[in-house]
Motif scaffolding. Structure first.
Motif, mmCIF file in Angstrom:
data_model
loop_
_atom_site.group_PDB
_atom_site.id
_atom_site.type_symbol
_atom_site.label_atom_id
_atom_site.label_comp_id
_atom_site.label_asym_id
_atom_site.label_seq_id
_atom_site.Cartn_x
_atom_site.Cartn_y
_atom_site.Cartn_z
ATOM 1 N N TYR A 38 -62.704 -0.984 -44.732
ATOM 2 C CA TYR A 38 -63.181 -1.869 -43.678
ATOM 3 C C TYR A 38 -64.643 -1.604 -43.346
ATOM 4 N N THR A 39 -65.326 -0.849 -44.240
ATOM 5 C CA THR A 39 -66.733 -0.542 -44.004
ATOM 6 C C THR A 39 -67.621 -0.879 -45.197
ATOM 7 N N GLN A 40 -67.051 -1.186 -46.351
ATOM 8 C CA GLN A 40 -67.886 -1.389 -47.542
ATOM 9 C C GLN A 40 -68.761 -2.629 -47.420
ATOM 10 N N GLY A 41 -69.922 -2.529 -48.062
ATOM 11 C CA GLY A 41 -70.855 -3.644 -48.124
ATOM 12 C C GLY A 41 -70.897 -4.201 -49.533
ATOM 13 N N LYS A 54 -68.480 -3.484 -59.773
ATOM 14 C CA LYS A 54 -68.988 -4.848 -59.637
ATOM 15 C C LYS A 54 -68.457 -5.394 -58.313
ATOM 16 N N THR A 55 -69.089 -6.460 -57.806
ATOM 17 C CA THR A 55 -68.608 -7.071 -56.562
ATOM 18 C C THR A 55 -68.318 -8.547 -56.779
ATOM 19 N N PHE A 56 -67.425 -9.058 -55.944
ATOM 20 C CA PHE A 56 -67.099 -10.477 -55.918
ATOM 21 C C PHE A 56 -66.852 -10.848 -54.465
ATOM 22 N N VAL A 80 -64.319 -12.607 -47.767
ATOM 23 C CA VAL A 80 -63.531 -11.507 -48.309
ATOM 24 C C VAL A 80 -64.355 -10.906 -49.446
ATOM 25 N N LEU A 81 -64.607 -9.607 -49.368
ATOM 26 C CA LEU A 81 -65.421 -8.922 -50.370
ATOM 27 C C LEU A 81 -64.535 -8.011 -51.216
ATOM 28 N N PHE A 82 -64.699 -8.104 -52.525
ATOM 29 C CA PHE A 82 -63.974 -7.238 -53.454
ATOM 30 C C PHE A 82 -64.987 -6.407 -54.244
ATOM 31 N N CYS A 166 -72.026 -12.337 -41.618
ATOM 32 C CA CYS A 166 -73.418 -12.734 -41.346
ATOM 33 C C CYS A 166 -74.178 -11.583 -40.688
ATOM 34 N N SER A 167 -73.522 -10.877 -39.782
ATOM 35 C CA SER A 167 -74.195 -9.778 -39.080
ATOM 36 C C SER A 167 -74.622 -8.678 -40.044
ATOM 37 N N GLN A 168 -73.998 -8.628 -41.220
ATOM 38 C CA GLN A 168 -74.337 -7.607 -42.213
ATOM 39 C C GLN A 168 -75.072 -8.187 -43.420
ATOM 40 N N GLY A 169 -75.442 -9.474 -43.334
ATOM 41 C CA GLY A 169 -76.207 -10.095 -44.411
ATOM 42 C C GLY A 169 -75.396 -10.371 -45.664
ATOM 43 N N ILE A 170 -74.090 -10.471 -45.526
ATOM 44 C CA ILE A 170 -73.210 -10.641 -46.683
ATOM 45 C C ILE A 170 -72.673 -12.061 -46.821
ATOM 46 N N CYS A 171 -72.622 -12.802 -45.739
ATOM 47 C CA CYS A 171 -71.963 -14.104 -45.718
ATOM 48 C C CYS A 171 -72.581 -15.073 -46.724
ATOM 49 N N ARG A 172 -71.713 -15.722 -47.497
ATOM 50 C CA ARG A 172 -72.189 -16.695 -48.486
ATOM 51 C C ARG A 172 -72.254 -18.099 -47.911
ATOM 52 N N VAL A 173 -71.653 -18.337 -46.765
ATOM 53 C CA VAL A 173 -71.614 -19.681 -46.188
ATOM 54 C C VAL A 173 -73.024 -20.185 -45.929
ATOM 55 N N LYS A 174 -73.914 -19.310 -45.468
ATOM 56 C CA LYS A 174 -75.279 -19.730 -45.139
ATOM 57 C C LYS A 174 -76.065 -20.172 -46.367
ATOM 58 N N GLU A 175 -75.570 -19.823 -47.586
ATOM 59 C CA GLU A 175 -76.241 -20.229 -48.817
ATOM 60 C C GLU A 175 -75.914 -21.661 -49.202
#
Length: 176
Positions: A38-41, A54-56, A80-82, A166-175
């Motif tokens: 619950y902490t990975q980026g 790798k990430t997805f 959801v980040l894998f 979004c708060s962690q700069g990960i969200c893809r929706v804003k793209e």
């Protein structure tokens, strides 16, 4: 509302195991496991890349319930980040669901999302396609890079200030 508003790691684990056992989604004789963090980026270090990680990132439809006021809502934009890798004959997937804050409470507490069985299966099938491509070199005709149709057009605007990803700069929706 379809699906639970409760975060159920067991649903993800059981569905992943069913896809491996019954549907042979990763039929290469390797042992794959699914775990949670619950902490990975989404940023991999050079060392992690060298070790094969790798990430997805997947945008899913989820249901959320505020831990403070118990308000329940749905979102077609749950991140959801894998992270995954295959080393020898052992494959590991580490998953992180990103939450959303309640519009009413404004208390910076993120509700973890719950998902329907269909949504869990959809996300894991996309993950398996990425694993087949990136770990086994298989080409997937269905891997067009897009998300499920409902995640793009049939929903309200994305509220970045309530989105944990979004708060962690990960969200893809804003793209989009």
């Amino acid at each position: 509302m379809k699906g639970s508003a409760d975060w159920l790691p067991s649903l993800w684990k059981e569905t992943f195991e069913e896809l491996l056992d019954d549907d042979n989604e990763l039929d290469h004789g390797d042992q794959w496991t699914l775990n949670f963090s619950y902490t990975q980026g989404d940023t991999l270090t050079t060392e992690e890349r060298k070790r094969g990680w790798k990430t997805f990132c997947h945008c899913a439809f989820g249901n959320l319930k505020c831990p403070s006021c118990n308000k329940v809502w749905s979102s077609a934009k749950v991140t959801v980040l894998f992270r995954y890798r295959l080393r020898g004959e052992r494959g590991v997937v580490i998953m992180r669901p990103f939450g959303q804050a309640c519009r009413s409470c404004h208390d910076d507490t993120y509700a973890r999302p719950g998902f329907s069985e269909e949504e869990v299966e959809r996300a894991l099938l996309r993950l398996c396609a990425k694993i087949r491509k990136n770990c086994y070199g298989e080409m997937d005709d269905n891997d067009v890079g897009g998300e499920a149709p409902h995640s793009k057009n049939n929903s309200k605007p994305h509220e970045s200030d309530l989105c944990e990803a979004c708060s962690q700069g990960i969200c893809r929706v804003k793209e989009e």
